[in-house]
Design an enzyme around this catalytic site. Structure first.
Site, short mmCIF file in Angstrom:
data_model
loop_
_atom_site.label_atom_id
_atom_site.label_comp_id
_atom_site.label_asym_id
_atom_site.label_seq_id
_atom_site.Cartn_x
_atom_site.Cartn_y
_atom_site.Cartn_z
CE1 TYR A 142 -3.54 -2.86 0.16
CE2 TYR A 142 -3.94 -2.21 2.52
CZ TYR A 142 -4.61 -2.64 1.30
OH TYR A 142 -5.02 -4.30 1.02
CG ASP A 223 -2.83 -20.16 -0.37
OD1 ASP A 223 -2.38 -19.85 1.29
OD2 ASP A 223 -2.80 -20.41 -0.98
CG ASP A 247 -7.73 -3.96 3.62
OD1 ASP A 247 -8.13 -3.76 4.42
OD2 ASP A 247 -7.22 -2.74 2.72
CG ASP A 251 -13.06 -5.48 5.81
OD1 ASP A 251 -12.35 -5.09 6.61
OD2 ASP A 251 -13.26 -5.05 5.12
#
Ligand code: NAD
Length: 357
Positions: A142, A223, A247, A251
């Site tokens: 990011y 994963d 991130d 969520d």
């Protein structure tokens, strides 16, 4: 004690939920003999409207001069058409970076009273779960080099991930210390089978694990972690991971609690100043209707009491009040299951929590 708090209400439901959390802090101040001074600053879309910039200089200076920062949320359809650098969300990366907030703590736990709201089957959530995700916040892809260029197939875009020893070591240390204060179990999530940054990440985490022999440490590929979180979330306690993986996984972890309006977060740096915010967005669909659930922001204020001000008892009082209100069956619209009666408004929920303190 006296504390100066910068209030960044932001956009959409931001003002409603931040005002609710500030009222709860006032009540804590009254009950425990502290004084909280609040100063509002602009951020996001409302800052663009007023000043042309999503993160005005006065906001950064005000936050730097405060003991801590409470943020609502930014963004909304009104500003969606703006270019990347001018969007409200850009202010979030900017303020985290300006305050040196390299750690993001996101607790995701299942409230027994809200078990029915989880999208997972009862046989999976029956055991309950209480996860703390420690996400690196100011490095990785990011913040890496990015741009557009001509490539093998014509125009292409690129983003790059880089992590230094220092960045990985400092977030790793926060994670091990966090695990020491909880059940001493830590899982580091990476993609070391593919990425060089993950190989360095894993090496440093292993080195740190030797300094914390009491912590039961393991690595997991991202994963697999995404899969394990929905298969058996109770296996996790503290998870540490990079900016982008954190991130996404945080969520996912928040969704399995079933209640986005309940989840708080803390962003911390090297000192005690932090920025505290709900994990949800500005919910433009319900903004200005007094329907928002203020609990995530109220629990973020509780994290501020604990992590920035060292007021553990006061933080516990807020958390206990939230539990009491939920156990008594009070619900905002987002938490309501069929047949559970009428929802409380944002201000009514805030008042119930204040009364329970
Ligand atoms: P969102 O989290 O705002 O909303 C998703 C859904 O959850 C909506 O139906 C909303 O009504 C509901 N919801 C969210 N918080 C709630 C609450 N406290 N009480 C009751 N219901 C709640 O996500 P989105 O719709 O994808 O994004 C809306 C805007 O928010 C966008 O502009 C996005 O960029 C921005 N955003 C900001 C942040 C932030 O400020 N940290 C984070 C995520 C999204």
């Amino acid at each position: 004690m006296e504390f100066n708090i910068a209030l960044l209400r932001g956009d959409g439901i931001g003002p409603e939920i931040v005002d609710g959390a500030a009222a709860v802090l006032e009540k804590i101040g009254e009950k425990f003999g502290h004084r909280f001074n609040f100063t509002p600053y602009l951020i996001g879309g409302c800052a663009i409207d007023e000043t042309g910039e999503p993160l005005p200089k006065e906001t950064v200076e005000g936050c730097l001069a405060s003991d801590s920062v409470l943020l609502g949320a930014v963004g909304g359809p009104k500003w969606d058409g703006l270019p990347g650098e001018k969007r409200p969300e850009k202010a979030l990366l900017g303020i985290r970076s300006a305050l040196g907030l390299f750690t993001n703590l996101r607790p995701a736990s299942l409230y027994p009273a809200l078990r029915a709201a989880s999208p997972l089957k009862d046989e999976i959530v029956g055991k309950g779960f209480d996860i703390m995700i420690v996400r690196e916040l100011t490095g990785g892809i990011y913040f890496g080099d990015r741009g557009f260029r001509q490539g093998k197939y014509g125009e292409e875009a690129f983003d790059t991930e880089a992590y230094s020893f220092t960045e990985i070591e400092r977030i790793g240390r926060v994670a091990f210390e966090t695990a020491m204060k909880r059940s001493k179990r830590l899982c580091s999530v990476d993609k070391a089978n593919v990425l060089e940054t993950s190989r360095l990440w894993r090496r440093i985490m292993h080195e740190l694990s030797e300094e914390y022999p009491e912590v039961e440490y393991r690595d997991m590929f991202v994963d697999n972690a995404a899969m394990q979180l929905v298969r058996d979330p109770s296996q996790f306690d503290v998870i540490v991971t990079s900016n982008m993986f954190g991130d996404i996984l945080s969520d996912e972890a928040s969704q399995i609690t079933g209640s986005i309006g309940m989840l708080a977060s803390a962003s911390l740096g090297a000192g005690t100043r932090g920025m505290y915010e709900p994990i949800h967005g500005s919910a433009p669909d319900i903004a200005g209707q007094n329907k928002a659930n203020p609990t995530a922001t109220i629990l973020s204020a509780a994290m501020m009491l604990r992590y920035s001000f060292g007021l553990t008892e006061e933080a516990g009082a807020v958390e206990a009040a939230v539990n009491k209100v939920l156990d008594a069956g009070f619900r905002t619209a987002d938490l309501l299951c069929a047949g559970e009666g009428d929802p409380l408004s944002c201000t009514e929920m805030t008042t119930k929590i204040i009364e329970a303190i």
